[in-house]
Scaffold this motif. Sequence first.
Motif, short mmCIF file in Angstrom:
data_model
loop_
_atom_site.label_atom_id
_atom_site.label_comp_id
_atom_site.label_asym_id
_atom_site.label_seq_id
_atom_site.Cartn_x
_atom_site.Cartn_y
_atom_site.Cartn_z
N MET A 139 -1.41 -2.12 20.70
CA MET A 139 -2.00 -1.98 19.24
C MET A 139 -2.01 -0.49 18.53
O MET A 139 -1.27 0.20 17.57
CB MET A 139 -2.40 -2.56 18.40
N ILE A 140 -2.73 0.45 19.89
CA ILE A 140 -2.42 1.64 19.35
C ILE A 140 -1.52 2.54 19.91
O ILE A 140 -1.04 2.88 20.84
CB ILE A 140 -4.00 2.36 20.40
N PRO A 141 -0.98 3.03 18.90
CA PRO A 141 0.46 4.05 18.55
C PRO A 141 -0.43 5.16 19.60
O PRO A 141 0.33 5.37 20.01
CB PRO A 141 0.53 4.70 17.33
N GLY A 144 -0.04 5.06 23.22
CA GLY A 144 2.17 4.36 23.40
C GLY A 144 2.48 3.29 23.10
O GLY A 144 3.20 2.25 23.58
N GLY A 145 1.56 2.27 23.28
CA GLY A 145 1.91 1.34 22.37
C GLY A 145 2.50 0.49 23.31
O GLY A 145 1.35 1.04 24.57
N GLY A 146 3.24 -0.80 23.32
CA GLY A 146 3.32 -1.33 24.58
C GLY A 146 3.93 -0.88 25.55
O GLY A 146 3.60 -1.06 26.53
N ALA A 147 4.39 0.25 25.18
CA ALA A 147 5.09 0.60 26.30
C ALA A 147 4.45 2.18 27.85
O ALA A 147 4.58 2.31 28.49
CB ALA A 147 6.18 2.12 25.85
N GLY A 148 2.79 2.17 27.23
CA GLY A 148 1.91 3.28 27.71
C GLY A 148 1.86 4.47 27.77
O GLY A 148 2.48 4.81 26.86
N MET A 149 1.68 5.05 28.76
CA MET A 149 0.97 6.33 28.55
C MET A 149 1.50 6.74 30.02
O MET A 149 0.79 6.10 31.04
CB MET A 149 -0.08 6.60 28.04
N SER A 150 1.48 8.31 30.26
CA SER A 150 1.68 9.32 31.56
C SER A 150 0.26 9.81 31.10
O SER A 150 0.08 10.05 30.45
CB SER A 150 2.60 9.81 31.98
N LEU A 151 -0.42 9.82 32.67
CA LEU A 151 -1.93 10.73 32.55
C LEU A 151 -0.80 11.99 32.68
O LEU A 151 0.38 12.50 33.55
CB LEU A 151 -1.93 10.65 34.54
N PRO A 152 -1.19 13.26 32.49
CA PRO A 152 -0.51 14.79 31.40
C PRO A 152 -0.97 15.54 32.77
O PRO A 152 -1.44 15.28 34.07
CB PRO A 152 -1.40 15.30 30.60
N ALA A 153 0.24 16.30 33.30
CA ALA A 153 0.58 17.01 34.23
C ALA A 153 -0.98 18.08 34.91
O ALA A 153 -1.40 18.20 35.31
CB ALA A 153 1.65 18.21 33.80
N ALA A 154 -1.87 18.44 33.77
CA ALA A 154 -3.37 18.81 33.58
C ALA A 154 -3.80 18.92 34.32
O ALA A 154 -4.69 19.12 35.25
CB ALA A 154 -3.64 19.83 32.19
#
Lengths: 332, 248
Positions: A139-141, A144-154
């Motif tokens: 539920m946390i936008p 990324g919510g349900g889609a999730g997130m990627s680890l930043p390149a840095a």
Amino acid sequence: MTTLAETTKRYARPDARALVALLLVLAVVAAPFWAGRAELRLFSEFLSFLALAVLWNLLAGYAGLLSVGQQAFVGLGGYALFVLCAHAGLSPYLAIPLAIVAAGALAAVFAPLLFRLDGAYFAVGTWVAAETVLLVFAMIPALGGGAGMSLPAASVKAIAAGKELRESIIFWLVTGLSLATLLGAYGLLRSRAGLALMAVRDNRLAAASLGIDIWRTRFVTYVIVAAMSGGLGAVIFLQKLRISPSAAFSLNDWTVMVIFAVVIGGIGRLEGAVIGAILYFLLREMMADLGAIYLIVLGSLAILVMLFSRKGLWGLVETRFGWSLMPTERKP
Amino acid sequence: MMQSTAAIEATGLSKSYGALAVTRDVSFALEPGCALGIIGPNGAGKTTLFNLLTGAVRPDAGSIRFAGKDISPTDARARCRMGISRSFQVPQPFSGLTVFENALVAATFAQGISEQAARPQAEDALRRTGLWPKTAKKAGELGLLDRKRLELARAIATAPKLLLLDEIAGGLTDAECVELIQLIRSIKESGVTIIWIEHVLHALLSIVDRVMVLDFGQKIAEGEPRDIMQSPEVAAIYLGLDGENTHA
């Protein structure tokens, strides 16, 4: 006081088992130099699964805490790493220990609530707690919510500049933490706390009447197991570079399969988790082409073991031959 | 009054499970180093009384003092640390651990000391109970007799001040019974206060200083063993209901 000589005598007995184990560990650690990417993935997947099996076994097999919610801690550890790297700009090297602390802290909060429940109720309670954590993260936008997130390149680059070296380092992090879990569990069982844990495993009534604090023994076990699960979650998802609530908090991947492996291998014995994890991976790899059939085979095997050898396959071996791969027995 | 010198003193202990009163207003006091025998038919509430004394079960009413301290609010673990130790009527071994480890658990955690420091005591308890030759066996592989021995060994290994023995002589041969009596006598002579529930009366009566009779959760008599056994009231209740075990 234990002298150094006594310690050496008790723990550093060079035998065939230790030698084989050492060679295996060396081979695995050197894997980035001799194995391909696919094998590295498989090795790290296997070792992290083995570590989760060892942890669940400590919980259910020794402390009598039949948790079906370990995915809460694996997922939280993974998310802690991603959030700390992406939003707080921390290096992954710093985020991993913090993920361990975060998962342990969550367990310390859950424990007083969940420990009011017993047996099957505790199992359901841990499951509900894990689902709640999943829903919160979905539920946390900002994540990324349900889609999730990627680890930043840095953050990825912060591990190592070159891709090859980076992949090796991540592999060493996963295998290192997994082996540390296995050795840590072994060390725990050989310690005073381990003696209490084995007593609680065998007979709670007698353990309590002989002065063992069952609540504390269970609490400490629950928190340590959760913390290590969080650390494993962090490195598992560091290797994947992507995280989503459904993957991070997967009931199947982080708990159900682990339970299968431990039940088949032998619950309440350290070796049981190891044998179970090996069997699980062998079955999975052998039947990879047959799709979900390996799950049917696995399920049937688990049922057979539960019916005919409640201490698992290792239990059969142990009773029959008296073998022990990782002896914890105290000798007078 | 003996109030101030008593090792253990129970006052007005009561416990019910629903409508069933298993302990009804039981009071007694026992001086340090003395041995009290408890007899009574099956279901008289003998084991429940032990559960109340060790803290495994909470009383509905009444209080318990141990070595001058009110231990009513103290939990089982803390009472164990204070020196109250028991053997279970139905043996409760740590089946997956060896005989030695069973004793080691008792010596270690009942006193809150290190494993290393507890080793001599565990060994001593196993030697005294004759289990030393079987020290490497898994407790789950022991026969009933050795399981009972192990109960006693673990209880001794805790270095108790008060030892509660729950029917440990049943099923022993005469020779074994003689050994057991000698062992319990030596424990008593070392200053340990003992409360012993036993159906094997000749064993019990050769040790205890006093006998308490329970029936339907109530104390119906207490006194010198000789007086108690000659009381017609006790004979009627005890012998009538439990005839086969009274070959005294």
